[in-house]
Design an enzyme around this catalytic site. Structure first.
Site, short mmCIF file in Angstrom:
data_model
loop_
_atom_site.label_atom_id
_atom_site.label_comp_id
_atom_site.label_asym_id
_atom_site.label_seq_id
_atom_site.Cartn_x
_atom_site.Cartn_y
_atom_site.Cartn_z
CG HIS A 82 -1.87 1.31 1.74
ND1 HIS A 82 -3.09 1.09 0.64
CD2 HIS A 82 -1.75 2.27 2.09
CE1 HIS A 82 -4.10 2.14 0.86
NE2 HIS A 82 -3.35 2.91 1.37
CG ASP A 161 -11.15 4.30 5.60
OD1 ASP A 161 -10.82 5.34 5.95
OD2 ASP A 161 -10.76 4.28 4.80
NE ARG A 168 -9.29 11.65 7.55
CZ ARG A 168 -8.19 10.90 7.02
NH1 ARG A 168 -8.87 9.39 7.19
NH2 ARG A 168 -7.03 10.73 7.32
CB SER A 183 -8.06 5.65 6.86
OG SER A 183 -8.37 5.79 5.25
CE LYS A 187 -8.69 2.34 3.79
NZ LYS A 187 -8.47 3.81 3.17
N1 URA Z 1 -4.92 6.89 2.38
C1 URA Z 1 -6.11 6.35 2.60
O1 URA Z 1 -6.67 5.10 2.71
N2 URA Z 1 -6.73 7.21 3.85
C2 URA Z 1 -5.72 8.22 4.05
O2 URA Z 1 -6.58 8.59 5.18
C3 URA Z 1 -5.16 8.97 3.32
C4 URA Z 1 -4.77 8.03 2.49
#
Ligand code: URA
Length: 434
Positions: A82, A161, A168, A183, A187
């Site tokens: 990621h 999220d 956000r 966040s 996931k």
């Molecule tokens: N990527 C995400 O999944 N969440 C965030 O808060 C920032 C970047």
């Protein structure tokens, strides 16, 4: 409990309890807490921060807001990668097939571009027919059959999220180590993986502008992943200038395929090999880092990774012939070339401004529900440190609309700087956290 008391507590710098955080996340997800109160609390968190415990409780409350994928029927350690987000960052399109071609099982759940940063799903969807919205059953079937699938966050995964991220994004509350950590990791934990390699970007094109901020984020992400039983390691990598030469969805697909053919830009290849090798190591399909790098390089040289990408595209409904014939991808109707204003050395190619310029052309969105144009973007002909003569080709804008082009050109103008002396070369990988 009353949300006003929780907002006041955080506003005044008090740490929240696990029960308060869980109650807030439930209410925000179910809609019993209105968005204006959720936004107020998010802003208080941005300004006052969170303790390590609060961040962990926030993460687990967000995981619990949805389902957890069970991938235990598949053999071995499932591994994902990621990135925290950057400009021209198409590395997932290279890394996922590379690691899968080496024998790792790669369940990759990615996001869309928002603001000046691009997103893997938008790039993949530039391939005609490519479906990123697979069901969890299709996702698991693909993993069992070909060892890789590239999909978006499903409705079942961390719905808290999904809700809070959208809020956000429009309330200036993205840039918080605590909120970003919760966040991302909610996931990843829900996705059912056993190992995770993180690419934490630092620089103008990233959410974290300095290496110190990126390190704090990397440490927080690694701590949360490890506490959840996921082997998590992070690289801190430079995002002062875009990664590779292409910015924009179809243009980035072409550059990713070129990289898998061994003809990609050096920085994209270096990063892809580095991250894919660490994934292969953490997945346990190579005995050590040295063997992992050799295996990844072999998958690149033999074309096995390219064939894996072709399989992924075919399985997800995309046109696999784009790999041999780029004219099957969307292309912008016009191009505008920009030459160097003077002789000298390229000292700045500001990633954020170039990302915003590409977004202005239509490659990105400024609202979560806005449409994008997969064809438009920017191709750089130079990189920081290059020597240029006056008038030499610096970059090319691929565009569809003259009004958008003029706005984008104003941003590009600020993004490019030519100086009298070269800057010392910057390292791509600035550090690691394990
Ligand atoms: N990527 C995400 O999944 N969440 C965030 O808060 C920032 C970047």
């Amino acid at each position: 409990m009353r949300v006003i008391d929780i907002i006041r507590a955080k506003r005044d710098g008090r740490a929240l309890t696990r029960a308060e955080i869980a109650w807030f996340i439930r209410g925000a997800t179910e809609g019993t807490i209105p968005d204006y109160q959720s936004a107020a609390l998010l802003m208080a968190i941005v300004l006052r921060g969170m303790t390590v415990d609060e961040t962990a409780w926030l993460t687990s409350a967000m995981v619990e807001s949805g389902a957890r994928v069970d991938l235990s029927a598949l053999p071995g350690v499932k591994v994902d990668k990621h990135s925290t987000g950057g400009v021209g960052d198409k590395a997932s399109l290279v890394i996922a097939p590379l690691a899968a071609a080496c024998g790792a099982i790669v369940p990759m759940m990615s996001g869309r571009g928002l603001g000046h940063t691009g997103g893997t799903l938008d790039k993949l969807e530039a391939i005609p027919g490519f479906r990123t919205a697979l069901s969890l059953d299709e996702f698991q079937h693909m993993l069992a059959e070909i060892g890789c699938s590239l999909i978006g966050q499903t409705a079942e995964i961390a719905p808290a999220d999904k809700k809070l991220y959208a809020l956000r994004d429009v309330t200036g509350t993205v840039e918080s180590v605590h909120l970003i950590s919760a966040s991302i990791m909610s996931k990843k934990i829900a996705e059912g993986i056993g190992a995770l390699v993180l690419d934490v970007k630092a620089g103008s094109g990233a959410f974290m502008k300095t290496t110190a901020e990126a390190r704090a984020l990397a440490e927080s992400l690694v701590r949360l992943g490890s506490a959840a039983g996921i082997r998590t390691e992070a690289f801190i990598t430079a995002m002062e200038q875009p990664l590779g030469r292409a910015i924009g969805n179809a243009l980035e697909v072409i550059e990713s395929v070129e990289t898998l053919k061994g003809r990609g830009p050096a920085d994209l290849e270096e990063l892809s090999v580095c991250l894919a090798a660490r994934m292969v190591c953490l997945a346990g399909v190579a005995s050590d880092e040295h063997a992992a790098v050799a295996s990844v390089r072999a998958a690149l040289a033999s074309g096995a990774a390219l064939e894996k990408l072709r399989e992924i595209v075919r399985w997800q409904g995309g046109d696999p012939d784009v790999i041999d014939d780029y004219s099957r991808l969307p292309a912008a109707p016009h191009r505008h070339a920009l030459g160097a204003a003077r002789r000298g050395f390229v000292t700045r190619l500001d990633a954020e401004l170039l990302g915003r310029a590409s977004m202005t052309l239509g490659a990105g969105r400024d609202r979560a529900d806005a449409a994008i144009d997969p064809a438009v973007g920017i191709v750089l002909h130079v990189t920081i440190g290059d020597r240029v003569e006056a008038g030499a080709a610096m970059l090319e804008l691929h565009y569809a609309d003259e009004a958008r082009l003029s706005k984008a050109l104003r941003l590009v103008d600020q993004a490019l700087v030519i100086g009298d002396a070269p800057l010392p070369a910057e390292r791509l990988v600035r550090g690691e956290v394990a």
